[in-house]
Structure formats: C-alpha cells, structure tokens
Write an enzyme that holds these catalytic residues in place. Sequence first.
Site: not given
Length: 351
Positions: A142, A167
């Site tokens: 990501s 995350y």
Amino acid sequence: MKILVTGSAGFIGFHLTRTLLERGEVVIGIDNINSYYDVGLKYDRLYELGIEKEEIQYRKVIQSKKYPNFTFQRLDITNKKDLISLFNREKPTKVCNLAAQAGVRFSISHPDIYLKSNVEGFLNLLEECRKHQVELFIYASSSSVYGLNREQPYTTSQRTDSPMSLYAATKKTNELIAHTYSYLYNIPTIGLRFFTVYGPWGRPDMSPVIFAKSIIKGSPINIYNHGKMYRDFTYIDDIVHSISLLLKVGIDKHKQDVIPYELYNIGNGNSVCIMDFISMLELYLGKKANKQFLPKHDADMISTLADTADLMRKIKYKPTTPVEDGVRCFSEWFIEYYRTKISADKYIAVS
C-alpha cells in the site's frame, strides 16, 4: 499456469480474477467473505464470476457456472490447516495475495484483526509457497507505507519506517517478511504499493463510494483537513493490467547474487485534490454534494503521489487512465448498480 488469487471476492481480486479467466488462465479463488463491509457486494461480484451465493459454504470447492477454468472456495488464510489442504490439492504455480483486512482508520480501533489477517495469514501463505516451490508470489502492499515521509513523488527507494497507522505497519511487515523468504528460500516475490484504487465494483468503505452515496442521498460528506487532501487516484483497469503483466513477466530467480525480490508503485502519477474529485462526481451524478469540512484525521496522509518509472521499465506499461474518464465510468456503474440494490445502508433511490 494455475494461479491462486486470494481475496477474489474483493474489489481488486474480483477484477483480476475476471481478467485472468478471460485471458484463459486457470484460477483458484479464495475469500473469507468477512463482514467488514457489505457482504452483498462481495456475493454480487462472485455471481459475476459464475459463483452463486446459495452454493457457498466454508471449505466447499465450487465450480463456476460461467468460467470452466475457475473454482472458488470460502476459506480464510489465517486457517493454516485449510491452506495446507488447498495447496496439497491444487498445487498452484503462482499466487497473487490480495486478501487482507483493509481500512486505515478501522485499524486504530481493531488492531488485533489486522495482525492476524495481514501478518499471520500472509506468513501462512508464504510458508505454503516455500513448501510447494511456487514460481511467483505477488502481494498487495500500500502507498500508506510511506507514512510521514514528505518527499514526493514517492519512490520505492525511499525510507518507509514511519507508518501512520497499524494498517500501514502491517503492509510494511509484509514487505519485510517477503524479503526474508526471497533471501532464505529463493522464492520470487513482488510487492505492489497501490495508490487509491477506484472504479466499478469499488469498496463501499472507500471515499469514491462514500462520496457518491452521500451525494445521491443528500447527506453530508465528511471532508477531512478542510478539503486540503490530495490523492493519486488509480483506476482499477490500470491496476489489473499491471498485475497481469507482472504475472507474465515474473522474476528471474537464477540471476547470480540477486535476491528475487521486487517492489513497485502502481499509481497514476497525478495527485488530485479531493475537492476536484468530488466536483467530478457531482458532474457525472448530476447532483451537488452537501459538504461538511472537518479537521485532519490522525491516520490520514495529506498527499500521495507515485513515481512509477520502475514499473514502466519492468512491464513497459504505465497507468494512464485520466481521472475524469475513471470517475465517469465509476459513476455510470454506481447509478446502475445501486438503482435496484439493497446495500448495507438500505435502498438508495437513484433518479
């Protein structure tokens, strides 16, 4: 070539699975179909792949009614025993891991879920790849790994040791674990740092769908940092085309003294203001947004911008879909899909 796609009921996983099937590849799809967001959307995606909701049960292998080269199984990558059985039976030659607990803000309140799915599940997959000598392991990272880094555009050579959310920390952990397995066991791994993916069948917890729903319903849109947010919006077709090319090209693991480990940004190379993105949605949905401006959220990055030069050199392709075109295609799908669907927040009337 037999490709295992984890998270095949998810946004990117669904699109990649469909693209690979239409290319003639043999695909095994797995997904735990968790309830982080509306499972109805996940079942609808699977239906598009020829998998009917009524047939889905844990561990049951289902043959697609639409694609003879596709089977699906509801399975969780955190269940080591189930993964062992899957690999022993199917023996995939390549793996594309798109299964993960998504959501930057949700990770603040539910850290345990992220560690289990994004770290433990990731490790389970790599262990099976090691045992079965899988030819290639591609996985979703990501752009959030860039964290507090303020140097833009982001390049994969920059430091990524200051994540702003759990995350992001789990995605960075994935990259480190992948490097270790590439080094120790010569497993070719490719990590993909996605930049704000959007398009038809998008996740309802992401800003494009949240904004579109609010515009149609006339409810307020929460706009953080008073609208001074910028994102490198990347259209889903560009993401999927890049992955499919990487699956073809792979990594030469026989090069002497070279660890078969690669990382790439997949972004559009254009940072768009959130306010401009909302304006495009207003145009194609035919309705003005009710904007509510809020302070910056602690887990949010103010701006993202990808340098994709490495990706271009690797696959001779650069994501280029203009945001205007992508938003138009997304809006057309959104109107059609939500005209008759009942989503997690009940019926949305689209005129």
